[in-house]
Design a protein around this motif. Structure first.
Motif, short mmCIF file in Angstrom:
data_model
loop_
_atom_site.label_atom_id
_atom_site.label_comp_id
_atom_site.label_asym_id
_atom_site.label_seq_id
_atom_site.Cartn_x
_atom_site.Cartn_y
_atom_site.Cartn_z
N MET B 57 0.83 -1.21 0.00
CA MET B 57 0.00 0.00 0.00
C MET B 57 0.87 1.26 0.00
SD MET B 57 -3.03 1.09 -0.32
CE MET B 57 -4.58 0.49 0.33
N LYS B 58 1.93 1.24 0.80
CA LYS B 58 2.84 2.39 0.84
C LYS B 58 3.41 2.66 -0.56
CE LYS B 58 7.12 3.85 3.20
NZ LYS B 58 8.10 3.84 2.10
N TRP B 59 3.85 1.59 -1.20
CA TRP B 59 4.42 1.72 -2.55
C TRP B 59 3.39 2.25 -3.54
CZ3 TRP B 59 3.34 -1.19 -7.10
CH2 TRP B 59 4.24 -1.00 -8.15
N GLU B 62 2.66 5.98 -3.00
CA GLU B 62 3.80 6.81 -3.42
C GLU B 62 3.94 6.89 -4.94
OE1 GLU B 62 6.67 6.56 0.53
OE2 GLU B 62 6.97 5.12 -1.12
N ILE B 63 3.85 5.76 -5.60
CA ILE B 63 4.06 5.82 -7.05
C ILE B 63 2.90 6.52 -7.77
CG2 ILE B 63 5.62 3.82 -7.19
CD1 ILE B 63 2.91 2.52 -8.58
N ILE B 64 1.69 6.38 -7.24
CA ILE B 64 0.55 7.04 -7.91
C ILE B 64 0.62 8.55 -7.71
CG2 ILE B 64 -1.98 7.29 -7.98
CD1 ILE B 64 -2.12 4.29 -7.24
N GLN B 65 0.86 8.96 -6.46
CA GLN B 65 0.86 10.42 -6.21
C GLN B 65 2.12 11.11 -6.74
OE1 GLN B 65 -0.37 11.07 -2.06
NE2 GLN B 65 -2.39 11.58 -2.91
N GLU B 66 3.09 10.31 -7.12
CA GLU B 66 4.26 10.87 -7.80
C GLU B 66 3.84 11.46 -9.16
OE1 GLU B 66 7.55 7.99 -7.80
OE2 GLU B 66 7.89 8.63 -9.88
N LYS B 67 2.78 10.86 -9.75
CA LYS B 67 2.35 11.27 -11.09
C LYS B 67 1.04 12.07 -11.09
CE LYS B 67 5.58 9.08 -13.42
NZ LYS B 67 6.59 9.80 -14.20
N GLY B 85 -0.56 3.20 4.13
CA GLY B 85 -0.90 4.07 3.00
C GLY B 85 -1.23 5.48 3.47
N LEU B 86 -2.00 5.57 4.55
CA LEU B 86 -2.40 6.89 5.07
C LEU B 86 -1.18 7.71 5.51
CD1 LEU B 86 -5.51 5.87 7.22
CD2 LEU B 86 -5.54 7.22 5.10
N LYS B 87 -0.20 7.01 6.09
CA LYS B 87 1.02 7.69 6.58
C LYS B 87 1.73 8.45 5.47
CE LYS B 87 2.61 5.14 10.60
NZ LYS B 87 3.23 3.86 10.96
N VAL B 88 1.74 7.90 4.28
CA VAL B 88 2.51 8.54 3.20
C VAL B 88 1.61 9.32 2.22
CG1 VAL B 88 4.41 6.90 3.30
CG2 VAL B 88 2.47 6.42 1.79
N HIS B 89 0.29 9.30 2.45
CA HIS B 89 -0.62 9.98 1.53
C HIS B 89 -0.39 11.49 1.56
CE1 HIS B 89 -4.44 11.72 0.04
NE2 HIS B 89 -4.51 10.64 -0.70
N ASN B 90 -0.27 12.08 0.39
CA ASN B 90 -0.08 13.53 0.29
C ASN B 90 -1.44 14.22 0.27
OD1 ASN B 90 0.46 16.15 -0.43
ND2 ASN B 90 1.97 15.63 -2.01
N ASN B 91 -1.72 15.01 1.30
CA ASN B 91 -3.06 15.63 1.43
C ASN B 91 -3.19 16.97 0.71
OD1 ASN B 91 -4.00 13.53 3.00
ND2 ASN B 91 -3.35 14.50 4.90
N GLU B 92 -2.15 17.34 -0.02
CA GLU B 92 -2.12 18.64 -0.70
C GLU B 92 -3.32 18.83 -1.64
OE1 GLU B 92 1.11 20.79 -3.57
OE2 GLU B 92 1.81 19.17 -2.28
N TRP B 93 -3.78 17.74 -2.24
CA TRP B 93 -4.87 17.84 -3.22
C TRP B 93 -6.20 17.34 -2.67
CZ3 TRP B 93 -0.45 14.78 -4.75
CH2 TRP B 93 0.61 15.59 -5.21
N GLY B 94 -6.24 17.05 -1.38
CA GLY B 94 -7.47 16.56 -0.75
C GLY B 94 -7.15 15.43 0.22
N LYS B 95 -8.09 15.21 1.13
CA LYS B 95 -7.91 14.16 2.13
C LYS B 95 -8.02 12.78 1.49
CE LYS B 95 -10.14 16.92 5.71
NZ LYS B 95 -11.43 17.22 6.33
N ALA B 96 -7.33 11.81 2.07
CA ALA B 96 -7.49 10.43 1.63
C ALA B 96 -8.89 9.95 2.02
CB ALA B 96 -6.44 9.55 2.30
#
Lengths: 313, 262
Positions: B57-59, B62-67, B85-96
């Motif tokens: 999930m972490k991987w 990361e790879i999806i939000q990289e793009k 997954g939640l730990k590494v989710h980037n919330n810049e574009w919205g909450k997970a």
């Protein structure tokens, strides 16, 4: 129980558009709420009033407004300088009336030269308007865009029948662009879509939903502007988020209320006061319904509007 | 209408192989395609992922939000994989968005994660027992979940209630009950509760060439009932066009001749 002011919050935002050269730039738009409701959202930029001038003597303007410019209006450069230096204009809108086939049919090259001369004489931002002749504007505004290259002007108006060449010219010379449609919100949206589909940035667009004077369909314009704002803010419709222009002067200074003298219609009151009020009220209404840029003619009407903006900001 | 793009799922062979081989490209491409087609969230379904689910999930995140600059809908029953997954989710574009909790005690932990990571969460209105019979039963379960969410500290506006769509070919009367539930859920709170469905469930088991028609028609009815979001295929242009057209009738968007292009 104390009264709590109800507040709306919107998902959308009016786009901020700047125009003019570095150092003398003006910015319009950028608000996150309906006009002047600063208690509710951000209203970062005040509406801008531009003085309208023409590339030929304004023989068709009523006496009240024509007489103000009688010493300078024979020459667009002196007229522009008068607006900037004597009237303290923040921006100038130069209308290339004499390029119209029925008004002199001056060439695109001649118009380009006028633009260069005016730009060399002023240091405030310039808005360049065609003669509102679909075919002629397509050539005149292309030459105008080139002549003004590097000045970050607003050029217009691109309409359904001529937008392609005008958009391409604005794109090539890095100008902002007015897209005009005839008092129909769906057509306004459609034109903005077509223009952005050509690769023109929506952040460089200004919408002209077509103005009208008090007593002559003002309520239609008011309603279309208001609905454009609500579509942009409440529905977060990106095609409806560009700032709006109200081309007020040309619609006001031809109706009978700005022409008929007090002697002819005594119950209407004195002409000068009445006609200035007519432009003031029309412009103020456009501003309250969403206009970020107003194009006006009479200095006292401009003064009234600026004072209202001071009070509301 | 919020679209949760459903294409990245362990059920799809191409995706499963890419997951196993840790080959980012097919997954990133699928995410990008869905995002460009208008998906607001990208669903990341890794299944139960019992073996090394956390790493996977972490991987994936990361790879999806990289793009792709979009929030993700993290879809697994494995709570520790979900947390990774939640730990590494980037919330810049919205909450997970967590997919999902329910009235099954085994899924309560998902609410704890939603509170801890301030994420949104889908709440399936089913319990440990059988399937809910009608809208009333679904609302009863929804109310229990909402009460529990408040205990855990999950704001109600972060919850999407899911009535659980059942297949029309075997449980025809449930289509109406789920639709009614979408209406009734909104009355459970002010401002109204948000709602979501897994749209393609409705056409499970019907002949393949009829699925799209059934999905689209049901979607219109659900949107009229007030549906907030759908887990659906944004690459199905017909489906997206139906969605856009329905939004016009509901006055949620403004007509222009080119509205389908927007």
């Amino acid at each position: 129980m104390s009264f709590v002011v109800p507040k709306e919050s919107f998902g959308g935002k009016v786009l901020a558009v700047d125009f003019g050269k570095e150092g003398s730039k003006l910015t319009i738009g950028g608000e996150t709420t309906l006009p002047f409701l600063a208690f509710e959202g951000e209203v970062p930029n005040r509406p801008v009033v531009a003085y309208e001038i023409q590339d030929c003597a304004p023989e068709d303007w009523p006496e009240t407004v024509q007489s103000i410019y009688k010493d300078v209006s024979g020459d667009p450069v002196s007229w522009a300088k008068y607006c900037q230096e004597t009237l303290g204009a923040k921006a100038i809108a130069l209308r290339l009336v004499s390029t119209h086939p029925d008004r002199g049919d001056r060439s695109a090259e001649a118009a380009a030269q006028t633009i260069k001369d005016v730009l060399a004489a002023i240091n405030i931002p310039l808005i360049i308007l065609g003669s509102n002749h679909i075919e002629k504007d397509a050539t005149v505004l292309v030459a105008a865009a080139e002549a003004a290259s590097g000045y970050n002007c607003i050029i217009g108006k691109a309409q359904e029948g001529n937008y392609k060449t005008i958009v391409a010219a604005a794109l090539a010379h890095n100008h902002k662009l007015i897209a005009m449609s005839e008092l129909d919100i769906n057509l306004a949206k459609q034109l903005n879509i077509l223009i952005t589909q050509m690769g023109f940035d929506k952040e460089k667009l200004i919408t002209d939903p077509m103005c009208s004077a008090l007593g002559y369909g003002l309520e239609y314009t008011y309603s279309v502007m208001e609905r454009i704002r609500l579509a942009g803010l409440a529905q977060n419709d990106p095609t409806m988020q560009p700032p709006i222009v109200g081309d007020v002067g040309m619609y006001v200074w031809k109706v009978k209320e700005t022409v008929a003298s007090g002697n002819d219609v005594p119950e209407w009151g004195e002409l000068e006061e009445r006609s200035i009020s007519w432009e003031t009220v029309t412009a103020t209404s456009m501003m309250l319904s969403g206009s970020n840029l107003l194009i006006m003619r009479h200095p006292r009407a401009v003064e009234n509007v600026e004072k209202t903006i001071d009070e509301l900001m | 209408m919020i679209i949760i793009g459903e294409k990245i799922s362990v059920i799809a062979k191409k995706v499963r192989e890419a997951m196993d081989a840790r080959d980012p490209k097919p997954i990133q491409d699928l995410a990008m395609e869905q995002w460009k087609a208008g998906a607001h969230f990208i669903d990341v379904n890794i299944g139960p992922a019992e073996d090394k689910g956390e790493d996977l999930m972490k991987w994936m995140v990361e790879i999806i939000q990289e793009k792709v600059q979009a929030p993700l809908c993290l879809d697994t029953t494995n709570a520790s994989a979900l947390e990774a997954g939640l730990k590494v989710h980037n919330n810049e574009w919205g909450k997970a968005l967590i997919n999902s909790t329910s009235n099954d005690p085994e899924r309560f932990g998902m609410l704890e994660l939603a509170a801890k990571y301030e994420s949104e969460i889908i709440a399936l209105t089913v319990g440990k027992g059988g399937l809910p019979a009608d809208s009333e039963e679904r609302c009863g379960i929804a109310a229990e979940i909402m009460g529990r969410a408040m205990e855990f500290g999950v704001p109600l506006e972060n919850i999407y209630l899911d009535p659980l769509i059942l297949q029309v070919c075997t449980t025809q009367d449930q289509a109406m009950h789920s639709m009614k539930a979408i209406q009734d859920f909104q009355d459970l709170n002010d401002p109204p509760m948000k709602t979501v469905v897994g749209l393609s469930n409705i056409s499970n088991g019907v002949p393949r060439n009829m699925r799209s028609l059934i999905d689209k028609t049901y979607l219109v009815l659900l949107m009229y009932a007030g549906l907030t979001a759908a887990i659906a295929n944004p690459l199905d242009k017909d489906l997206v066009d139906v969605m856009k057209t329905t939004d016009l009738f509901l006055n949620k968007s403004l007509y222009a001749d080119s509205y389908l292009d927007m």
